[in-house]
Design a protein around this motif. Structure first.
Motif, PDB file in Angstrom:
ATOM      1  N   PHE A  33       0.366   3.446   8.391  1.00 31.05           N
ATOM      2  CA  PHE A  33      -0.071   4.057   7.147  1.00 31.05           C
ATOM      3  C   PHE A  33       1.075   4.672   6.352  1.00 31.05           C
ATOM      4  CE2 PHE A  33      -3.621   4.843  10.266  1.00 31.05           C
ATOM      5  CZ  PHE A  33      -4.391   3.770   9.850  1.00 31.05           C
ATOM      6  N   ALA A  34       0.822   4.807   5.051  1.00 35.95           N
ATOM      7  CA  ALA A  34       1.774   5.489   4.191  1.00 35.95           C
ATOM      8  C   ALA A  34       1.811   6.978   4.552  1.00 35.95           C
ATOM      9  CB  ALA A  34       1.365   5.309   2.725  1.00 35.95           C
ATOM     10  N   LYS A  35       2.826   7.643   4.091  1.00 32.44           N
ATOM     11  CA  LYS A  35       2.975   9.070   4.373  1.00 32.44           C
ATOM     12  C   LYS A  35       1.818   9.853   3.747  1.00 32.44           C
ATOM     13  CE  LYS A  35       6.204  12.934   3.814  1.00 32.44           C
ATOM     14  NZ  LYS A  35       7.499  13.366   3.218  1.00 32.44           N
ATOM     15  N   THR A  36       1.210  10.731   4.540  1.00 34.33           N
ATOM     16  CA  THR A  36       0.111  11.556   4.051  1.00 34.33           C
ATOM     17  C   THR A  36       0.088  12.881   4.809  1.00 34.33           C
ATOM     18  OG1 THR A  36      -2.310  11.761   3.934  1.00 34.33           O
ATOM     19  CG2 THR A  36      -1.443  10.311   5.636  1.00 34.33           C
ATOM     20  N   PRO A  37      -0.234  13.978   4.137  1.00 31.41           N
ATOM     21  CA  PRO A  37      -0.334  15.269   4.831  1.00 31.41           C
ATOM     22  C   PRO A  37      -1.533  15.334   5.776  1.00 31.41           C
ATOM     23  CG  PRO A  37      -1.029  15.495   2.552  1.00 31.41           C
ATOM     24  CD  PRO A  37      -0.427  14.126   2.680  1.00 31.41           C
ATOM     25  N   SER A  38      -2.396  14.319   5.712  1.00 28.95           N
ATOM     26  CA  SER A  38      -3.589  14.294   6.568  1.00 28.95           C
ATOM     27  C   SER A  38      -3.382  13.483   7.836  1.00 28.95           C
ATOM     28  CB  SER A  38      -4.784  13.739   5.793  1.00 28.95           C
ATOM     29  OG  SER A  38      -5.102  14.551   4.680  1.00 28.95           O
ATOM     30  N   ILE A  39      -2.139  13.150   8.165  1.00 26.23           N
ATOM     31  CA  ILE A  39      -1.891  12.297   9.325  1.00 26.23           C
ATOM     32  C   ILE A  39      -2.397  12.935  10.613  1.00 26.23           C
ATOM     33  CG2 ILE A  39       0.441  13.185   9.749  1.00 26.23           C
ATOM     34  CD1 ILE A  39      -0.645   9.497  10.008  1.00 26.23           C
ATOM     35  N   GLU A  40      -2.270  14.252  10.740  1.00 32.34           N
ATOM     36  CA  GLU A  40      -2.754  14.946  11.947  1.00 32.34           C
ATOM     37  C   GLU A  40      -4.269  14.821  12.062  1.00 32.34           C
ATOM     38  OE1 GLU A  40      -0.971  16.474  14.230  1.00 32.34           O
ATOM     39  OE2 GLU A  40       1.022  16.573  13.304  1.00 32.34           O
ATOM     40  N   VAL A  80      -0.953  13.901  -6.221  1.00 33.90           N
ATOM     41  CA  VAL A  80      -1.462  12.567  -5.898  1.00 33.90           C
ATOM     42  C   VAL A  80      -0.350  11.541  -6.037  1.00 33.90           C
ATOM     43  CG1 VAL A  80      -3.040  10.736  -6.607  1.00 33.90           C
ATOM     44  CG2 VAL A  80      -3.846  13.103  -6.513  1.00 33.90           C
ATOM     45  N   LEU A  81       0.402  11.622  -7.133  1.00 31.65           N
ATOM     46  CA  LEU A  81       1.501  10.690  -7.362  1.00 31.65           C
ATOM     47  C   LEU A  81       2.507  10.727  -6.222  1.00 31.65           C
ATOM     48  CD1 LEU A  81       2.155  11.269 -11.175  1.00 31.65           C
ATOM     49  CD2 LEU A  81       0.942   9.369 -10.110  1.00 31.65           C
ATOM     50  N   ARG A  82       2.747  11.932  -5.694  1.00 31.67           N
ATOM     51  CA  ARG A  82       3.734  12.087  -4.603  1.00 31.67           C
ATOM     52  C   ARG A  82       3.130  11.812  -3.227  1.00 31.67           C
ATOM     53  NH1 ARG A  82       5.067  16.888  -7.691  1.00 31.67           N
ATOM     54  NH2 ARG A  82       3.861  18.098  -6.175  1.00 31.67           N
ATOM     55  N   GLY A  83       1.831  11.521  -3.172  1.00 29.51           N
ATOM     56  CA  GLY A  83       1.184  11.282  -1.889  1.00 29.51           C
ATOM     57  C   GLY A  83       1.014  12.547  -1.077  1.00 29.51           C
ATOM     58  N   GLU A  84       0.889  13.688  -1.743  1.00 25.94           N
ATOM     59  CA  GLU A  84       0.808  14.971  -1.053  1.00 25.94           C
ATOM     60  C   GLU A  84      -0.606  15.557  -1.051  1.00 25.94           C
ATOM     61  OE1 GLU A  84       3.671  17.343  -3.083  1.00 25.94           O
ATOM     62  OE2 GLU A  84       5.405  16.270  -2.244  1.00 25.94           O
ATOM     63  N   GLN A  85      -1.554  14.860  -1.614  1.00 21.16           N
ATOM     64  CA  GLN A  85      -2.923  15.371  -1.631  1.00 21.16           C
ATOM     65  C   GLN A  85      -3.596  15.102  -0.293  1.00 21.16           C
ATOM     66  OE1 GLN A  85      -5.886  15.345  -5.064  1.00 21.16           O
ATOM     67  NE2 GLN A  85      -6.475  13.482  -3.984  1.00 21.16           N
ATOM     68  N   ARG A  86      -4.275  16.100   0.226  1.00 22.73           N
ATOM     69  CA  ARG A  86      -4.989  15.930   1.481  1.00 22.73           C
ATOM     70  C   ARG A  86      -6.203  15.034   1.260  1.00 22.73           C
ATOM     71  NH1 ARG A  86      -3.017  18.770   5.515  1.00 22.73           N
ATOM     72  NH2 ARG A  86      -4.785  18.152   6.811  1.00 22.73           N
ATOM     73  N   LEU A  87      -6.486  14.223   2.242  1.00 22.14           N
ATOM     74  CA  LEU A  87      -7.563  13.242   2.121  1.00 22.14           C
ATOM     75  C   LEU A  87      -8.916  13.865   2.442  1.00 22.14           C
ATOM     76  CD1 LEU A  87      -5.802  10.301   4.001  1.00 22.14           C
ATOM     77  CD2 LEU A  87      -5.808  10.764   1.537  1.00 22.14           C
ATOM     78  N   GLY A  88      -9.954  13.333   1.836  1.00 22.80           N
ATOM     79  CA  GLY A  88     -11.309  13.779   2.111  1.00 22.80           C
ATOM     80  C   GLY A  88     -11.774  13.309   3.472  1.00 22.80           C
ATOM     81  N   ARG A 119       0.840  -1.194   0.000  1.00 23.11           N
ATOM     82  CA  ARG A 119       0.000   0.000   0.000  1.00 23.11           C
ATOM     83  C   ARG A 119       0.876   1.245   0.000  1.00 23.11           C
ATOM     84  NH1 ARG A 119      -4.529  -1.361   4.556  1.00 23.11           N
ATOM     85  NH2 ARG A 119      -2.856  -2.598   5.457  1.00 23.11           N
ATOM     86  N   ARG A 120       0.857   1.949  -1.114  1.00 24.04           N
ATOM     87  CA  ARG A 120       1.643   3.171  -1.259  1.00 24.04           C
ATOM     88  C   ARG A 120       0.880   4.383  -0.734  1.00 24.04           C
ATOM     89  NH1 ARG A 120       2.761   3.492  -6.974  1.00 24.04           N
ATOM     90  NH2 ARG A 120       4.593   2.218  -6.515  1.00 24.04           N
ATOM     91  N   TYR A 121      -0.435   4.346  -0.829  1.00 22.93           N
ATOM     92  CA  TYR A 121      -1.266   5.494  -0.486  1.00 22.93           C
ATOM     93  C   TYR A 121      -2.268   5.145   0.613  1.00 22.93           C
ATOM     94  CZ  TYR A 121       0.479   7.053  -5.029  1.00 22.93           C
ATOM     95  OH  TYR A 121       1.292   7.382  -6.086  1.00 22.93           O
ATOM     96  N   VAL A 122      -2.625   6.141   1.394  1.00 24.77           N
ATOM     97  CA  VAL A 122      -3.699   5.991   2.382  1.00 24.77           C
ATOM     98  C   VAL A 122      -5.012   6.191   1.640  1.00 24.77           C
ATOM     99  CG1 VAL A 122      -4.735   6.909   4.476  1.00 24.77           C
ATOM    100  CG2 VAL A 122      -2.245   6.834   4.245  1.00 24.77           C
ATOM    101  N   THR A 123      -5.834   5.155   1.617  1.00 22.47           N
ATOM    102  CA  THR A 123      -7.102   5.212   0.881  1.00 22.47           C
ATOM    103  C   THR A 123      -8.308   4.903   1.762  1.00 22.47           C
ATOM    104  OG1 THR A 123      -6.758   2.911   0.202  1.00 22.47           O
ATOM    105  CG2 THR A 123      -6.035   4.623  -1.338  1.00 22.47           C
ATOM    106  N   GLY A 124      -8.084   4.597   3.036  1.00 23.96           N
ATOM    107  CA  GLY A 124      -9.193   4.316   3.925  1.00 23.96           C
ATOM    108  C   GLY A 124      -9.789   2.939   3.731  1.00 23.96           C
ATOM    109  N   ASP A 125      -9.103   2.080   2.976  1.00 17.06           N
ATOM    110  CA  ASP A 125      -9.579   0.713   2.765  1.00 17.06           C
ATOM    111  C   ASP A 125      -8.373  -0.219   2.693  1.00 17.06           C
ATOM    112  OD1 ASP A 125      -8.461   1.049   0.224  1.00 17.06           O
ATOM    113  OD2 ASP A 125     -10.385   1.542  -0.705  1.00 17.06           O
TER     114      ASP A 125
END
Length: 345
Positions: A316-323, A273-281, A204-210
């Motif tokens: 989880f993978a790195k995400t700007p929404s970790i906080e 998105v490719l860099r995993g820098e998009q904030r999650l919904g 899992r490269r991205y945090v997708t909630g699933d």
């Protein structure tokens, strides 16, 4: 027919008569013992596997479910016809169910989640549930407006039946059994593995909630669909292999069709998105926070935020929404005493 929000299937909910054709297709493969296996039939099997796998991946999935590219009405119908020759129900049914899956991926409302109802059910059992026999037209109004697609929905097995007859005319009984039945079963289980195995095995490269995962082996046999975690990170992308080395044969074929002017406007994921820098919904943040909170559910006290952050970084993978995820998990755990154990989804 509106979908039942529950994905759990009781024994009485299985439509047993509808399983008979599915089983007969599998059992029919064994009759090759009597029909024989000829080279023309094997060539048909190989060719029809890849042609129909492309129709499933580019048609059912990337076009009808996610509108990942645009095309004209003639090629749209051809894609639908070829996709339905795989005998996986109509494009309207398939796409409506898949859109529902993305809205509720791996939650209790998902139509095929290994986490919720087990591997076998997610792989094939859900198809035979009575409450999945119909579909919600409100989930696919963009394509349900076309009369030719509604006609294909009404006669959903006609493309497969016509293809089976063509295989018989080309190569006789071996053409029907080896060319048509063998390739049909292979396409079945290649497709079904994305619903089941791609939510169980892989990275899992991205945090997708699933639980979606990237799986090279599945990507090779499904023309790119195995990059499933990538896909859940940005579902509308025509390209699912985000890295140069992630083989995505469906995308290569679509690029060729774009050069020929048959398809156009292939969507691609933004760089963030490719860099995993998009904030999650908010929905994905909540699902991910529930996964995190469930790890601490057995504790008699609410863990510190630092403990939650440490666990989140490990899970989880790195995400700007970790906080945001940690804050939501902390909130859920504080409410635990009032509402009972925190469900993972």
């Amino acid at each position: 027919m509106t979908e039942d929000p529950s994905s759990a299937v009781a024994p009485h909910d299985i439509i047993y008569p509808s399983t008979i054709p599915f089983l007969l297709v599998h059992l029919g493969c064994i009759t090759a013992i009597w029909t024989g296996v000829t080279w023309p039939a094997v060539a048909l099997c190989v060719g029809l596997y890849w042609l129909r796998m492309f129709a499933v991946t580019a048609g059912y999935h990337r076009y009808f479910s996610h509108r990942a590219f645009a095309t004209g009405r003639i090629f749209q119908f051809l894609l639908a016809f070829l996709a339905q020759s795989s005998a996986q129900r109509s494009v309207l049914w398939w796409a409506a169910k898949h859109r529902h899956h993305h809205l509720h991926s791996d939650t209790a409302e998902d139509v095929h989640s290994p986490r919720q109802t087990g591997f076998l059910h997610s792989h094939v059992g859900w198809i035979f549930a009575r409450h999945h026999a119909g579909f919600d037209p409100a989930k696919i109004p963009d394509f349900a407006r076309y009369p030719e697609l509604r006609l294909l929905h009404r006669f959903e097995l006609a493309p497969a039946a016509l293809l089976a007859g063509l295989c018989f005319l080309i190569a006789g009984w071996p053409g029907l059994v080896v060319g048509f039945l063998w390739s049909t079963v292979l396409v079945y289980h290649g497709t079904f593995c994305i619903n089941s195995l791609a939510h169980v095995r892989g990275s899992r490269r991205y945090v997708t909630g699933d639980d979606s995962r990237n799986n090279l082996a599945l990507a090779l046999v499904t023309m790119g669909e195995g990059w499933h975690n990538n896909h859940h990170a940005y579902p509308s992308s025509a390209r699912q292999g985000f890295r140069w080395w992630e083989i995505d044969a469906t995308y290569y074929a679509l690029k060729l069709l774009a050069v020929l002017g048959i398809v156009r406007a292939l969507k691609a994921p933004p760089e963030r998105v490719l860099r995993g820098e998009q904030r999650l919904g908010a929905r994905i943040v909540d699902r991910t926070a529930r996964q995190l909170a469930a790890c601490f559910d057995a504790l008699p006290h609410v863990p510190t935020r630092a403990s939650l952050m440490e666990q989140a970084k490990a899970m989880f993978a790195k995400t700007p929404s970790i906080e945001d995820i940690v804050d939501r998990a902390h909130e859920l755990l504080r409410l635990k005493s009032d509402k009972g154990p925190v469900a993972a989804f």
